[in-house]
Design an enzyme around this catalytic site. Structure first.
Site, PDB file in Angstrom:
ATOM      1  CG  ASN A  96      22.169  66.290  28.638  1.00  0.00           C
ATOM      2  OD1 ASN A  96      21.943  67.415  29.097  1.00  0.00           O
ATOM      3  ND2 ASN A  96      23.193  65.550  29.031  1.00  0.00           N
ATOM      4  CD1 TRP A  97      18.052  69.977  24.950  1.00  0.00           C
ATOM      5  CD2 TRP A  97      17.060  71.832  25.725  1.00  0.00           C
ATOM      6  NE1 TRP A  97      16.798  70.021  24.406  1.00  0.00           N
ATOM      7  CE2 TRP A  97      16.156  71.158  24.872  1.00  0.00           C
ATOM      8  CE3 TRP A  97      16.642  73.019  26.332  1.00  0.00           C
ATOM      9  CZ2 TRP A  97      14.867  71.625  24.604  1.00  0.00           C
ATOM     10  CZ3 TRP A  97      15.359  73.487  26.068  1.00  0.00           C
ATOM     11  CH2 TRP A  97      14.492  72.803  25.206  1.00  0.00           C
ATOM     12  CE  LYS A  98      25.841  66.475  26.755  1.00  0.00           C
ATOM     13  NZ  LYS A  98      27.049  65.830  26.260  1.00  0.00           N
ATOM     14  CD  GLU A 145      29.049  66.184  29.222  1.00  0.00           C
ATOM     15  OE1 GLU A 145      28.061  66.854  29.558  1.00  0.00           O
ATOM     16  OE2 GLU A 145      29.191  65.725  28.058  1.00  0.00           O
ATOM     17  N   GLY A 195      30.013  63.644  22.348  1.00  0.00           N
ATOM     18  CA  GLY A 195      30.447  64.909  21.754  1.00  0.00           C
ATOM     19  C   GLY A 195      31.650  64.777  20.839  1.00  0.00           C
ATOM     20  N   GLY A 200      22.733  64.554  22.989  1.00  0.00           N
ATOM     21  CA  GLY A 200      23.257  65.852  23.413  1.00  0.00           C
ATOM     22  C   GLY A 200      23.139  66.861  22.280  1.00  0.00           C
ATOM     23  N   GLY A 201      24.240  67.078  21.575  1.00  0.00           N
ATOM     24  CA  GLY A 201      24.331  68.129  20.559  1.00  0.00           C
ATOM     25  C   GLY A 201      23.160  68.155  19.581  1.00  0.00           C
TER      26      GLY A 201
HETATM   27  P1  13P Z   1      26.294  64.003  22.252  1.00  0.00           P
HETATM   28  O1  13P Z   1      25.013  63.506  21.635  1.00  0.00           O
HETATM   29  O2  13P Z   1      26.531  65.453  22.014  1.00  0.00           O
HETATM   30  O3  13P Z   1      27.456  63.115  21.902  1.00  0.00           O
HETATM   31  O4  13P Z   1      26.119  63.883  23.844  1.00  0.00           O
HETATM   32  C1  13P Z   1      25.641  62.703  24.380  1.00  0.00           C
HETATM   33  C2  13P Z   1      25.307  62.934  25.798  1.00  0.00           C
HETATM   34  O5  13P Z   1      26.162  63.141  26.620  1.00  0.00           O
HETATM   35  C3  13P Z   1      23.888  62.932  26.184  1.00  0.00           C
HETATM   36  O6  13P Z   1      23.748  62.928  27.559  1.00  0.00           O
END
Ligand code: 13P
Length: 262
Positions: A9-11, A100, A176, A237-238
């Site tokens: 998930n590149w957000k 989120e 995160g 995510g990250g």
């Molecule tokens: P992180 O891996 O940055 O904690 O984020 C997880 C996430 O929200 C994936 O959708």
């Protein structure tokens, strides 16, 4: 047998050029590892990068996913993006109900349910995110919160639709933050989610549905999650923003070497 899934998930990160470079890096890294038979890999860029990333991934086994969709198919809904528009761009997956969106943007369980239905209506596989907040965990309500999120989202689906859904258990306090659930707890929560699916549908559907863990998953800790019997991969995510590490995590989920290094 459930095929493991590694999703990034590149957000709201990356420029267009960076997104294209990352997509190319993931595709070529995966080809070099030759693990695409053992693990399915999905990347979810921001909407505005989907077309460029789709082109960059052409001919590779990496699937394209979006981070959200709206429940209506078209109309006067400023700023929203529909299921048919995602299909047009080649999206095979879409994240629905990410924490989120639930907690920063106020998305309700009912909104999540409608989005899930819209995705299924258009043949885009939803990655439904569920997870408790830290207050809920401290109050002993983690299980009830997650069970309720799963039940509200899946209510009304047919068993055939339900088996298309991927569910990601992402405890909000682990997203995160660098903190993460233990492998054992991730496994227990994934089992609880699978039990809900079994009660709503059938044991066969529960066995077929893939359940991911998400929340501060990194190359150094991915093995702790993907080795759990109830956990079928990860939503990252990250750490999905770096091609080499992401490919290593995919390899780990596929049961090959590659996880473990920092
Ligand atoms: P992180 O891996 O940055 O904690 O984020 C997880 C996430 O929200 C994936 O959708």
């Amino acid at each position: 047998m459930r095929r493991p899934l590694m999703a990034g998930n590149w957000k709201m990160h990356l420029t267009l050029d960076q997104a294209e470079a990352l997509a190319r890096g993931v595709a070529s890294g995966l080809a070099a590892q030759a693990v695409s038979d053992q693990v399915e890999v999905v990347v979810c860029p921001p909407f505005v990068h989907l077309e460029r990333v789709s082109r960059a991934l052409a001919g590779s086994p990496v699937a394209l996913g979006a981070q959200d969709l709206f429940w209506e198919d078209e109309g006067a809904y400023t700023g929203e993006v529909s299921g048919p528009q995602l299909v047009d761009l080649g999206c095979r997956y879409v994240i629905v109900g990410h924490s989120e969106r639930r907690h920063v943007l106020g998305e309700s369980n009912e909104a999540v349910r409608r989005k899930l239905e819209a995705a299924l209506r258009h043949g885009v596989r939803p990655i439904l995110c569920v997870g408790e907040r830290i207050e809920e965990r401290r109050a002993g309500r983690a299980d009830a919160t997650v069970a309720n999120q799963v039940r509200t989202a899946l209510a009304g689906l047919t068993p055939e639709q339900a088996r298309q859904v991927v569910i990601a258990y992402e405890p909000v306090w682990a997203i995160g933050t660098g903190e993460h659930a233990s492998g054992e707890e991730a496994n227990r929560m994934a089992g609880l989610i699978r039990d809900q699916v079994g009660e709503l549908f059938t044991a066969e559907v529960a066995e077929a549905v893939r359940i991911l863990y998400g929340g501060s998953v990194k190359p150094a800790n991915v093995a702790e999650f993907v080795s759990q019997p109830q956990v079928d991969g990860a939503l990252v995510g990250g750490a999905s923003l770096e091609a080499e590490g992401f490919v290593a995590m995919a390899a780990a989920a596929g049961g090959r070497q590659g996880g473990g290094e920092a």
